[in-house]
Design a protein around this motif. Structure first.
Motif, mmCIF file in Angstrom:
data_model
loop_
_atom_site.group_PDB
_atom_site.id
_atom_site.type_symbol
_atom_site.label_atom_id
_atom_site.label_comp_id
_atom_site.label_asym_id
_atom_site.label_seq_id
_atom_site.Cartn_x
_atom_site.Cartn_y
_atom_site.Cartn_z
ATOM 1 N N ARG A 125 0.825 -1.210 0.000
ATOM 2 C CA ARG A 125 0.000 0.000 0.000
ATOM 3 C C ARG A 125 0.860 1.262 0.000
ATOM 4 O O ARG A 125 0.503 2.289 -0.563
ATOM 5 C CB ARG A 125 -0.883 -0.006 1.250
ATOM 6 C CG ARG A 125 -2.260 0.543 0.995
ATOM 7 C CD ARG A 125 -3.141 0.360 2.190
ATOM 8 N NE ARG A 125 -4.483 0.792 1.898
ATOM 9 C CZ ARG A 125 -5.443 0.000 1.468
ATOM 10 N NH1 ARG A 125 -5.203 -1.276 1.267
ATOM 11 N NH2 ARG A 125 -6.643 0.487 1.219
ATOM 12 N N LEU A 126 2.010 1.159 0.670
ATOM 13 C CA LEU A 126 2.895 2.325 0.769
ATOM 14 C C LEU A 126 3.566 2.665 -0.552
ATOM 15 O O LEU A 126 3.962 3.807 -0.780
ATOM 16 C CB LEU A 126 3.996 2.057 1.797
ATOM 17 C CG LEU A 126 3.635 2.163 3.272
ATOM 18 C CD1 LEU A 126 4.786 1.606 4.114
ATOM 19 C CD2 LEU A 126 3.375 3.619 3.649
ATOM 20 N N LEU A 156 13.418 -5.615 6.154
ATOM 21 C CA LEU A 156 13.853 -5.354 4.777
ATOM 22 C C LEU A 156 13.281 -6.409 3.830
ATOM 23 O O LEU A 156 12.800 -6.090 2.737
ATOM 24 C CB LEU A 156 15.388 -5.346 4.707
ATOM 25 C CG LEU A 156 15.987 -5.165 3.312
ATOM 26 C CD1 LEU A 156 15.525 -3.870 2.651
ATOM 27 C CD2 LEU A 156 17.520 -5.217 3.359
ATOM 28 N N VAL A 157 13.299 -7.661 4.260
ATOM 29 C CA VAL A 157 12.793 -8.729 3.393
ATOM 30 C C VAL A 157 11.290 -8.556 3.142
ATOM 31 O O VAL A 157 10.810 -8.742 2.019
ATOM 32 C CB VAL A 157 13.130 -10.126 3.993
ATOM 33 C CG1 VAL A 157 12.397 -11.228 3.264
ATOM 34 C CG2 VAL A 157 14.634 -10.370 3.936
ATOM 35 N N VAL A 158 10.544 -8.164 4.171
ATOM 36 C CA VAL A 158 9.107 -7.914 3.963
ATOM 37 C C VAL A 158 8.926 -6.836 2.886
ATOM 38 O O VAL A 158 8.109 -6.970 1.959
ATOM 39 C CB VAL A 158 8.413 -7.460 5.278
ATOM 40 C CG1 VAL A 158 6.966 -7.051 5.015
ATOM 41 C CG2 VAL A 158 8.460 -8.561 6.319
ATOM 42 N N ALA A 159 9.714 -5.767 2.997
ATOM 43 C CA ALA A 159 9.604 -4.665 2.026
ATOM 44 C C ALA A 159 9.983 -5.146 0.624
ATOM 45 O O ALA A 159 9.290 -4.856 -0.361
ATOM 46 C CB ALA A 159 10.506 -3.515 2.454
ATOM 47 N N ALA A 171 7.440 -7.311 -1.051
ATOM 48 C CA ALA A 171 6.268 -6.535 -1.483
ATOM 49 C C ALA A 171 6.595 -5.718 -2.730
ATOM 50 O O ALA A 171 5.712 -5.091 -3.307
ATOM 51 C CB ALA A 171 5.808 -5.617 -0.361
ATOM 52 N N GLY A 172 7.851 -5.676 -3.100
ATOM 53 C CA GLY A 172 8.259 -4.906 -4.273
ATOM 54 C C GLY A 172 8.518 -3.439 -3.968
ATOM 55 O O GLY A 172 8.509 -2.589 -4.861
ATOM 56 N N PHE A 173 8.762 -3.128 -2.679
ATOM 57 C CA PHE A 173 9.015 -1.735 -2.323
ATOM 58 C C PHE A 173 10.372 -1.310 -2.899
ATOM 59 O O PHE A 173 11.361 -2.013 -2.735
ATOM 60 C CB PHE A 173 9.016 -1.559 -0.795
ATOM 61 C CG PHE A 173 8.789 -0.142 -0.376
ATOM 62 C CD1 PHE A 173 7.509 0.332 -0.153
ATOM 63 C CD2 PHE A 173 9.857 0.739 -0.253
ATOM 64 C CE1 PHE A 173 7.288 1.655 0.197
ATOM 65 C CE2 PHE A 173 9.643 2.057 0.102
ATOM 66 C CZ PHE A 173 8.358 2.522 0.322
ATOM 67 N N GLY A 203 23.271 -2.252 -2.025
ATOM 68 C CA GLY A 203 22.250 -1.462 -2.730
ATOM 69 C C GLY A 203 20.822 -1.897 -2.458
ATOM 70 O O GLY A 203 19.903 -1.494 -3.164
ATOM 71 N N ARG A 204 20.627 -2.701 -1.396
ATOM 72 C CA ARG A 204 19.247 -3.134 -1.108
ATOM 73 C C ARG A 204 18.466 -2.056 -0.359
ATOM 74 O O ARG A 204 17.276 -2.207 -0.134
ATOM 75 C CB ARG A 204 19.282 -4.460 -0.335
ATOM 76 C CG ARG A 204 19.736 -5.616 -1.237
ATOM 77 C CD ARG A 204 20.016 -6.883 -0.455
ATOM 78 N NE ARG A 204 18.843 -7.426 0.213
ATOM 79 C CZ ARG A 204 18.876 -8.473 1.048
ATOM 80 N NH1 ARG A 204 20.022 -9.064 1.308
ATOM 81 N NH2 ARG A 204 17.770 -8.913 1.603
#
Ligand SMILES: Cc1ncc(COP(=O)(O)O)c(C=O)c1O
Length: 392
Positions: free
Chosen positions: A42-43, A58-61, A64-66, A89-90
């Motif tokens: 959503r963000l 970080l892995v959750v983000a 989600a394709g953030f 660069g993550r």
């Protein structure tokens, strides 16, 4: 179960996004308040960045394709894996907490892919909030002491592969008053002005999150818009006195974005009159709702189906093997086993702090809004609890 009102969430996101646009503010959502895939997704469509403070967040983000460029990595004790992820660069930015971390990063940094870093500064301001959620003040573990910032800035400026974007501070959570923010910003601007001489890339000062949300109906709330508008004016005035262009300001609210959207729903398992007190025992407790025990957080209880019976002072307890009293408040006197009891304003730091104490599975998370709802995290099963047990 935690129900998140997606309409309330969207209104908060929109408010912060428009505040950012009006005041040219950098706004990042502090993911530690609540971070699951559906929220990260959503963000993406907003203008907000996302603060993470662990590889897990970080892995959750990432899943989600953030976008990496909008992710900021925090943490006062980063692992080698976390620092390497940042250097690879993550994330777009990393906030350095202390000198040892700075030196580890200098070793790891690659000239081929420079990393933008901020220095977390302990601006010495002790905000009046619970000691467990206070992160500023000279005696707290967080950040560089003011007196060490200029040398640390110069060290970053000399390092290959690092670029100093700015300074960062965060005073603590549940702040309702603008005074600590103002005092902290003034201290930060002094040291920013000095540090600029040796680190010309400096351009931003992040003043943190912490905007307070009170769950008591009718209680005054913090006004992030008023606080930040006053900080922006102070930033312009003081920077001009210091003879420098004002740095861009950044904020990183967590609670103020998700707290109000969240309601925890429980089933009443029993009502007991014992001694002079009435106890209601629910099918949750310390594990899924630890904040009351941790620092006396108050979440207002309400029966999901309203009743007209007279109210009686009632203590709502969890079913943990602890005296896990969640709240004492007036509730209808005919409350009974089977009723659904809601706890308000639990969107922040409730789901994200939940544990499996007593081997209770953690609850589901449901997004509700626009007249419909959908589960975005399923309830844990007993099988989930066994997943990591090598002898089960
Ligand atoms: C560095 C930092 N930024 C932002 C936040 C968000 O605080 P809040 O949820 O109170 O806005 C926290 C919370 O612990 C934090 O540690």
């Amino acid at each position: 179960m935690l129900a998140l009102d997606a309409d309330v969430l969207d209104r908060k996101l929109e408010m912060f996004a428009s505040l950012g646009a009006e005041l040219d503010l950098d706004v990042a959502y502090a993911g530690k308040a609540l971070l699951v895939g559906a929220l990260a997704k959503r963000l993406i469509g907003t203008s907000l960045s996302l603060d993470v403070c662990s590889l897990g967040e970080l892995v959750v983000a990432e899943r989600a394709g953030f976008p990496a460029a909008r992710i900021v990595m925090h943490g006062c004790g980063k692992s080698d894996e976390e620092l390497s992820a940042a250097v690879a660069g993550r994330v777009g930015r990393l906030v350095i907490d202390h000198r040892t971390e700075l030196e580890r990063l200098v070793e790891l940094a690659s000239q081929a892919r420079p990393l933008e870093v901020f220095l977390r500064v302990n601006s010495g301001i002790e905000a009046h909030t619970h000691a467990y959620v206070r992160t500023g003040g000279e005696d707290s573990k967080f950040g560089f002491a003011l007196g060490d910032v200029v040398a640390a800035s110069a060290r970053v400026a000399q390092a290959r592969g690092l670029r100093l974007g700015g300074l960062h501070s965060h005073l603590g959570s549940q702040l309702f008053d603008e005074q600590p923010y103002r005092a902290s910003l003034l201290a930060m601007l002094e040291v920013y002005a000095e540090a600029r001489a040796g680190a010309t890339s400096l351009g931003e000062v992040i003043v943190g999150g912490g905007f307070g949300v009170d769950s008591r109906p009718g209680s005054p709330q913090s006004d992030p818009r008023a606080i930040v508008t006053s900080l922006a004016a102070l930033n312009r005035e003081r920077s001009s006195e210091l003879g420098m262009p004002p740095p861009r300001l950044g904020i990183e609210p967590g609670r103020a974005i998700v707290a109000e959207a969240g309601t925890s729903l429980y089933r009443v398992l029993a009502v007991k009159d014992q001694g002079s007190r009435r106890f209601v025992i629910i099918d949750g407790g310390l594990g899924d709702n630890p904040r009351p025990a941790l620092y006396g957080a108050y979440h207002h209880p309400r029966l999901a189906a309203g009743r007209s019976s007279a109210e009686r002072q009632t203590t709502v307890c969890g079913r943990s093997c602890e005296n896990d009293e969640l709240v004492t408040a007036p509730l209808p006197s005919d409350i009974a086993a089977g009723d659904v009891l809601a706890f308000l304003t639990t969107g922040a730091y409730t789901f994200s702090m939940a544990s499996n104490y007593n081997r209770f599975p953690r609850p589901a998370l449901v997004f509700a809004g626009g007249g419909s709802h959908r589960a975005v995290v399923r309830r844990e099963s007993n099988e989930d609890l066994m997943r990591t047990d090598l002898h089960a």
